[in-house]
Write a protein that holds these residues in place. Sequence first.
Motif, mmCIF file in Angstrom:
data_model
loop_
_atom_site.group_PDB
_atom_site.id
_atom_site.type_symbol
_atom_site.label_atom_id
_atom_site.label_comp_id
_atom_site.label_asym_id
_atom_site.label_seq_id
_atom_site.Cartn_x
_atom_site.Cartn_y
_atom_site.Cartn_z
ATOM 1 N N LEU A 213 0.623 -1.300 -0.359
ATOM 2 C CA LEU A 213 -0.008 0.458 0.026
ATOM 3 C C LEU A 213 0.927 1.128 0.080
ATOM 4 O O LEU A 213 1.082 2.306 -1.187
ATOM 5 N N VAL A 214 2.392 1.461 0.426
ATOM 6 C CA VAL A 214 3.160 2.676 0.832
ATOM 7 C C VAL A 214 3.382 3.002 -0.466
ATOM 8 O O VAL A 214 3.807 4.005 -1.225
ATOM 9 N N GLU A 215 4.012 1.479 -1.513
ATOM 10 C CA GLU A 215 4.213 1.736 -2.398
ATOM 11 C C GLU A 215 3.910 2.526 -3.684
ATOM 12 O O GLU A 215 3.862 3.630 -4.802
ATOM 13 N N THR A 216 2.249 1.756 -3.304
ATOM 14 C CA THR A 216 1.638 2.113 -4.031
ATOM 15 C C THR A 216 1.026 3.515 -4.321
ATOM 16 O O THR A 216 0.634 3.935 -5.114
ATOM 17 N N LEU A 217 0.908 4.243 -2.961
ATOM 18 C CA LEU A 217 0.232 5.290 -2.077
ATOM 19 C C LEU A 217 2.091 6.984 -3.021
ATOM 20 O O LEU A 217 1.704 7.548 -3.881
ATOM 21 N N GLU A 218 2.667 5.819 -2.717
ATOM 22 C CA GLU A 218 4.048 6.734 -3.135
ATOM 23 C C GLU A 218 3.844 6.973 -4.687
ATOM 24 O O GLU A 218 4.792 8.182 -5.504
ATOM 25 N N ASN A 219 3.550 6.343 -5.455
ATOM 26 C CA ASN A 219 3.492 6.099 -7.490
ATOM 27 C C ASN A 219 1.922 7.158 -7.510
ATOM 28 O O ASN A 219 1.751 7.154 -8.687
ATOM 29 N N MET A 220 1.272 7.191 -6.960
ATOM 30 C CA MET A 220 -0.314 8.030 -7.085
ATOM 31 C C MET A 220 0.061 9.401 -6.785
ATOM 32 O O MET A 220 1.441 10.159 -6.136
ATOM 33 N N SER A 221 -1.138 9.775 -7.188
ATOM 34 C CA SER A 221 -0.743 11.386 -7.215
ATOM 35 C C SER A 221 -0.585 12.510 -6.052
ATOM 36 O O SER A 221 -1.697 11.615 -5.274
ATOM 37 N N PRO A 222 -0.818 12.776 -5.505
ATOM 38 C CA PRO A 222 -1.017 12.849 -3.866
ATOM 39 C C PRO A 222 -2.305 12.707 -3.790
ATOM 40 O O PRO A 222 -3.055 13.102 -2.871
ATOM 41 N N LYS A 223 -3.096 14.309 -4.362
ATOM 42 C CA LYS A 223 -4.802 13.967 -4.552
ATOM 43 C C LYS A 223 -5.382 12.327 -4.413
ATOM 44 O O LYS A 223 -6.188 12.471 -3.405
ATOM 45 N N ALA A 224 -5.303 11.401 -5.642
ATOM 46 C CA ALA A 224 -5.587 9.716 -5.398
ATOM 47 C C ALA A 224 -4.997 9.178 -3.838
ATOM 48 O O ALA A 224 -6.011 8.743 -4.059
ATOM 49 N N ALA A 225 -3.987 9.682 -3.711
ATOM 50 C CA ALA A 225 -3.382 9.281 -2.773
ATOM 51 C C ALA A 225 -4.415 9.492 -1.494
ATOM 52 O O ALA A 225 -4.145 9.312 -0.395
ATOM 53 N N ALA A 226 -4.305 10.943 -1.165
ATOM 54 C CA ALA A 226 -5.802 11.796 -0.113
ATOM 55 C C ALA A 226 -6.474 10.474 -0.254
ATOM 56 O O ALA A 226 -7.206 10.515 1.223
ATOM 57 N N ASP A 227 -7.324 10.692 -1.500
ATOM 58 C CA ASP A 227 -8.522 10.296 -1.197
ATOM 59 C C ASP A 227 -9.065 8.479 -0.996
ATOM 60 O O ASP A 227 -9.404 8.323 -0.286
#
Length: 93
Positions: free
Chosen positions: A18-32
């Motif tokens: 999950l951490v790796e996935t969030l690191e590669n997402m846009s901040p907005k998408a990761a915030a969602d």
Amino acid sequence: AGLENNQDQSKVDQVRKLVETLENMSPKAAADVMGSIDERLAVRTANQLSTEKLSKILSKMDVSRSGRLAEGLAGVVRARRDVASESASSVSG
């Protein structure tokens, strides 16, 4: 004990993914995503994110949710209750 260790390792691996996935997402998408998952999971995940990425994610989150997440990261359970008990002890001490 072996089965418990395997389950624990599986959870660690899932959080790492999950951490790796969030690191590669846009901040907005990761915030969602961070705003919609269990708070304890969000804290565990946030602890492993880079500071730069975490700051961008927090800035895109709902302020009340990002505040609770920041409190969780700092180990604060209920800040208001802690402040009240500190005030009471400083008056009596």
